[in-house]
Design an enzyme around this catalytic site. Structure first.
Site, PDB file in Angstrom:
ATOM      1  N   SER A  17       0.835  -1.192   0.000  1.00 12.94           N
ATOM      2  CA  SER A  17       0.000   0.000   0.000  1.00 12.94           C
ATOM      3  C   SER A  17       0.875   1.250   0.000  1.00 12.94           C
ATOM      4  CB  SER A  17      -0.894   0.006   1.242  1.00 12.94           C
ATOM      5  OG  SER A  17      -1.748  -1.119   1.218  1.00 12.94           O
ATOM      6  N   CYS A  18       0.258   2.389  -0.302  1.00 10.19           N
ATOM      7  CA  CYS A  18       0.970   3.668  -0.293  1.00 10.19           C
ATOM      8  C   CYS A  18       1.548   3.924   1.093  1.00 10.19           C
ATOM      9  CB  CYS A  18       0.036   4.813  -0.629  1.00 10.19           C
ATOM     10  SG  CYS A  18      -0.554   4.753  -2.304  1.00 10.19           S
ATOM     11  N   PRO A  19       2.662   4.576   1.200  1.00 13.36           N
ATOM     12  CA  PRO A  19       3.464   5.209   0.151  1.00 13.36           C
ATOM     13  C   PRO A  19       4.557   4.303  -0.426  1.00 13.36           C
ATOM     14  CG  PRO A  19       4.421   5.742   2.270  1.00 13.36           C
ATOM     15  CD  PRO A  19       3.258   4.819   2.541  1.00 13.36           C
TER      16      PRO A  19
END
Lengths: 79, 395
Positions: A17-19
Site C-alpha cells: 500500500s501507499c506510500p
C-alpha cells in the site's frame, strides 16, 4: 510493444500500500544505470496515479503507456 | 461516459469541492458534521458492553452520547454508508482484489499505527474530518491547532517510513517478471449494482418511515464513500507525500475543498442563523494531533482512507480498523479514569472564530490561513524538486 526492449529489472509491488510503491519505485530507479528499463507491477489503486506521476516529476521517462491488467497496472520506466 | 465515471479515478479537486459542499449541506440539514471517529469510539463502547463491561459511567461516553446502537444513530449510518458507497464503486469499476502485503511487518505497523491514530484523533476530538476538513469550515479554532499538530506528527512519521528496518526490502528481480493473468469473466459490476439498488431501497424505506435523520446519514454517508473511493482521497498522503517526495496534489485539493466548504458553511450559518460546532482547543488538541499525524503514517492510512482501502480488498486495513477502534476506546477509558481530562483538556476552552472575531473576521482569517497553507505547500514542493535536481546533477 515488439519494438520495446525486455525489462532489465522487475519491481513486484503487489499487495503493498501507499506510500511504499512510490518509495520503492523511485529507489529502484535511482539504483539503476541510465537507460535501463524497469518494469513495475502494482495493484494498490493509489499507486496507479502517484507512481507514474512521481516517476515523471523526478525526471524519468516511460517506455510505453501504462498497461491495465485486470486489477493491476504495469509500468515501464527508463532509469 | 461509463468509462470515465467507473473506470477512471476522478479528479481530486472536483471530488473534494463536491465533498466540501455536501458536508456544508449536511450541516445545514442536520446541524451535525461529517465525522467518523466519534462513531468508532461508540462502536468500541458497544463492543465492551457486549462483553459485559459497563461503560455508562465513563465521562467520554456521556460526552459523545452513547445511546441506541450504531444502526439507530445518524453518525453510525454515515460510517456504514461510507463503507457501502466505497464498496459499490470498487465493484462497479471491477477493481476489488484481495491484496495481501508482501511485507509481514506491515500488519504490525498498521495495528500499532491504527491504535495511535485512533487514540490521538479522539484526544483531539476529531480526525481529519471533524478537526480538519469539516472543522475549519465550522470556524472551530481547535482545527487550526490540529492541522499544525498533524503536520508535525506526519513529519516524524515520514522520517520513520524512510528507515530501512521500517520500510523493508522490495522484491526487485533481474529481467522481465510475469504479471498476473487477468480474469476474462467480469461479475463484480453486477454485484456492485445489486448492492447499490438494495441500499438505495433501504434509504427510501428510512425516509418513508419518517426516520429522516437516519436517512440523511445513510444517503450522505453513501455519497462521501463514493467520493473518497473514486477520488482516492487520502488525507494521510497530503502531508506525508509532501515531506517524502514533494508531492502536492492531495494537499492542494484538500485546501481548495476546505475553502469551498468554509464559504458555503459561512453562508449557511449566516442565512439560517445556526450555531457552528465548536470543540475544545487545549493542550490535548496539540498532543492528539501529533499522535494522529504519526499514527496515520505508520498505519498507511487514516480513519477515512482506511475505509475505502479496506473495501478495495487491502487486507492491511483490517488491523488498522481494529487499531482505530481500540485506540479510540482506550482514550475514552483514560479520559476520566486515567486523568487525561484533568491534565490535558481542563485548561482549554471552546473557541469559535465567529464569536471571537466576528463573522467577517472569521471568514477572512480562515481564508488567509488556507492561503498561507497553500503557499507553504507550493514552496515545499518547489524546494524538494530543487534539492532533488541538485543531488541528481552532482551524482
Amino acid at each position: 510493444m515488439e519494438a520495446m526492449k525486455e525489462a532489465d529489472f522487475t519491481l513486484d509491488l503487489r499487495g503493498e500500500s501507499c506510500p511504499y510503491p512510490v518509495i520503492y519505485t523511485l529507489e529502484a530507479l535511482e539504483g539503476m544505470n541510465k537507460g535501463e528499463l524497469l518494469q513495475v507491477i502494482t495493484d494498490c489503486p493509489g499507486s496507479f496515479r502517484n507512481v507514474p506521476e512521481e516517476a515523471i516529476a523526478h525526471g524519468y521517462t516511460f517506455a510505453q503507456d501504462p498497461v491495465k491488467n485486470g486489477q493491476e497496472y504495469l509500468f515501464y520506466i527508463y532509469a | 461516459m461509463f468509462q470515465s465515471v467507473f473506470q477512471r479515478h476522478w479528479n481530486p479537486y472536483v471530488v473534494l469541492i463536491v465533498a466540501g459542499l455536501l458536508s456544508a449541506l449536511y450541516f445545514g440539514l442536520t446541524s451535525t458534521v461529517w465525522a467518523v471517529t466519534g462513531e468508532f469510539t461508540r462502536l468500541g463502547g458497544e463492543i465492551l458492553q457486549v462483553f459485559g463491561v459497563d461503560v455508562s459511567g465513563w465521562e467520554y461516553y456521556q460526552m459523545v452520547k452513547l445511546d441506541g446502537s450504531t444502526w439507530t444513530r445518524p453518525d453510525g449510518w454515515i460510517v456504514w454508508g461510507m463503507f457501502v458507497g466505497a464498496l459499490m464503486m470498487v465493484l462497479l469499476s471491477n477493481s476489488f482484489k484481495v491484496r495481501l502485503p508482501q511485507q509481514r511487518r506491515r500488519y504490525v505497523q498498521g495495528f500499532v499505527g491504527g491504535i495511535i491514530a485512533g487514540f490521538g484523533a479522539r484526544l483531539a476530538l476529531g480526525c481529519n474530518l471533524a478537526a480538519f476538513f469539516t472543522g475549519v469550515p465550522q470556524f472551530s479554532f481547535h482545527s487550526w491547532i490540529f492541522i499544525v499538530a498533524t503536520g508535525i506528527g506526519t513529519f516524524f512519521g515520514a522520517k520513520l517510513t524512510k528507515m530501512r528496518w521500517w520500510k523493508g526490502k522490495p522484491s526487485l528481480a533481474r529481467g522481465a517478471g510475469k504479471p498476473s493473468v487477468a480474469k476474462t469473466r467480469v461479475i463484480q459490476p453486477y454485484v456492485g449494482g445489486a448492492i447499490a439498488l438494495v441500499y438505495l431501497g433501504f434509504v427510501v424505506y428510512l425516509f418513508s418511515t419518517g426516520q429522516k435523520l437516519l436517512g440523511l446519514g445513510a444517503l450522505f454517508g453513501l455519497a462521501f464513500g463514493v467520493l473518497i473511493e473514486r477520488g482516492q482521497i487520502c488525507f494521510t498522503s497530503a502531508f506525508r507525500d509532501l515531506f517524502l517526495v514533494g508531492r502536492s496534489l492531495m494537499t492542494k485539493a484538500i485546501i481548495i475543498g476546505m475553502t469551498a466548504s468554509s464559504v458555503i458553511t459561512f453562508v449557511v450559518i449566516s442565512v439560517y442563523d445556526m450555531t457552528p460546532i465548536t470543540q475544545i482547543a487545549a493542550l490535548s488538541t496539540l498532543v492528539g494531533g501529533v499522535l494522529f499525524g504519526l499514527g496515520i503514517v505508520m498505519a498507511s492510512g487514516c480513519e477515512t482512507g482506511m475505509m475505502y482501502r479496506l473495501m478495495e480488498g487491502q487486507v492491511l486495513f483490517l488491523p488498522v480498523f481494529a487499531g482505530n477502534v481500540i485506540g479510540a476506546t482506550v482514550l475514552a477509558y483514560g479520559w476520566d479514569n486515567l486523568g487525561i481530562y484533568d491534565v490535558l483538556v481542563q485548561g482549554g476552552d471552546k473557541i469559535n472564530l465567529i464569536a471571537t472575531l466576528g463573522p467577517a473576521g472569521a471568514i477572512l482569517s480562515t481564508l488567509v490561513m488556507l492561503g498561507v497553507l497553500y503557499a507553504l505547500t507550493v514552496y515545499r514542493e518547489k524546494s524538494y524538486h530543487r534539492n532533488f535536481e541538485l543531488k541528481r546533477g552532482v551524482a
